[in-house]
Design a protein around this motif. Sequence first.
Motif, short mmCIF file in Angstrom:
data_model
loop_
_atom_site.label_atom_id
_atom_site.label_comp_id
_atom_site.label_asym_id
_atom_site.label_seq_id
_atom_site.Cartn_x
_atom_site.Cartn_y
_atom_site.Cartn_z
N ARG A 18 0.83 -1.21 0.00
CA ARG A 18 0.00 0.00 0.00
C ARG A 18 0.86 1.25 0.00
N GLU A 19 0.19 2.40 -0.08
CA GLU A 19 0.82 3.69 0.13
C GLU A 19 0.15 4.35 1.32
N LEU A 20 0.94 5.04 2.13
CA LEU A 20 0.41 5.68 3.32
C LEU A 20 1.32 6.81 3.75
N ALA A 21 0.77 7.71 4.56
CA ALA A 21 1.59 8.76 5.16
C ALA A 21 2.53 8.14 6.19
N VAL A 22 3.72 8.69 6.31
CA VAL A 22 4.64 8.19 7.34
C VAL A 22 4.00 8.30 8.72
N ALA A 23 3.19 9.32 8.93
CA ALA A 23 2.50 9.47 10.21
C ALA A 23 1.62 8.27 10.52
N ASP A 24 1.05 7.66 9.47
CA ASP A 24 0.15 6.52 9.68
C ASP A 24 0.90 5.21 9.91
N LEU A 25 2.23 5.25 9.77
CA LEU A 25 3.01 4.05 10.08
C LEU A 25 2.98 3.76 11.58
N TYR A 26 2.78 4.80 12.39
CA TYR A 26 2.93 4.66 13.83
C TYR A 26 1.58 4.67 14.54
N ARG A 27 1.53 3.95 15.65
CA ARG A 27 0.32 3.86 16.46
C ARG A 27 0.73 3.62 17.91
N LEU A 28 -0.01 4.19 18.82
CA LEU A 28 0.26 3.92 20.24
C LEU A 28 -0.15 2.50 20.57
N PRO A 29 0.57 1.82 21.46
CA PRO A 29 0.21 0.44 21.82
C PRO A 29 -1.10 0.40 22.58
N THR A 30 -1.83 -0.69 22.40
CA THR A 30 -3.10 -0.90 23.09
C THR A 30 -3.08 -2.27 23.75
N ASP A 31 -4.10 -2.56 24.55
CA ASP A 31 -4.18 -3.87 25.18
C ASP A 31 -4.30 -4.98 24.15
N ASP A 32 -4.90 -4.68 23.00
CA ASP A 32 -5.09 -5.69 21.95
C ASP A 32 -3.87 -5.83 21.04
N ASP A 33 -3.05 -4.79 20.96
CA ASP A 33 -1.90 -4.81 20.05
C ASP A 33 -0.79 -3.95 20.64
#
Length: 295
Positions: free
Chosen positions: A179-194
């Motif tokens: 896919r293509e995505l913004a570099v900002a969308d590469l990152y996510r805060l951790p959650t209990d599920d992931d």
Amino acid sequence: MELLRPESAEAAAAALGNGSKALAGGTDLVPLLRDGIVRADTLVQICDVVPRGIDGKRTRGQTEVSPRAGVVIGAATTLAELEAHDRIPDALREACRLAASPQLRSMGTIGGNLLQATRCWYWRLRFPCYLHGGDRCQAKDGAHREHAIFGNERCASAHPSDVAAALLSLGATMRTTKRELAVADLYRLPTDDDRNVTALEPDELILDLTVPPADTSVYLKAMDRQRWAFPLVGVAAARVGSEIRIALAGVAPIPWILSSAAALDDATPLPGTAYKVEIARVLVRRALAVIGGPG
């Protein structure tokens, strides 16, 4: 351990998962393997099949970089190559220059730098911390001088990538094998599920990045040593016309986008990291002065 040398990026991606790991420069992965933090039955060598170079230049056998607006950077391009290229925006060049020693910059790739692991000592010493699947963050009750001031509700680790902050401020995008995505969308805060801090799938490779032009940009960094240390606070700022973008390194579990200088009032420092807020205020003010933004 088995080492695979696939003949294409698609074959490399297909070989990932099920206990295998992608190997490029190895400056982050090899120490993690040595210390038993990461385990892998198979290493997939990707340097010969992932694009390397700027604006479509590549070595024989590599997937071609597609032409798009802005500067296109192959994911296997080293930090040393980016630092020396005159078409790279100032913020990104400086972030690469300050990221590590010359030896590491000559090996480390921009794709690998975006995916590097936290420097949190609890995680690296294999405490049962939140990122390792535990139910709490040991840093909150222990020593945490180098930890987060944003996004630290569950995990107080601090993302170490100077380069990621620069790319966020520049509004960079990326292309993967899926896919293509913004570099900002590469990152996510951790959650209990992931507990992962990136959205990259196990069998997905970064191929290249596109960095749009900016009128001016800058990267400033506070660290424990004058050179080649991870950021206590890194500030990247870019201006395109009247639009100002600011991103921070070393202050959250992921590279952090700052909506404005005033957003530093929303920081949630731990007792031992309150000093980072004050450093960030100073560096943001200096960065805005350099790019001609509001004080």
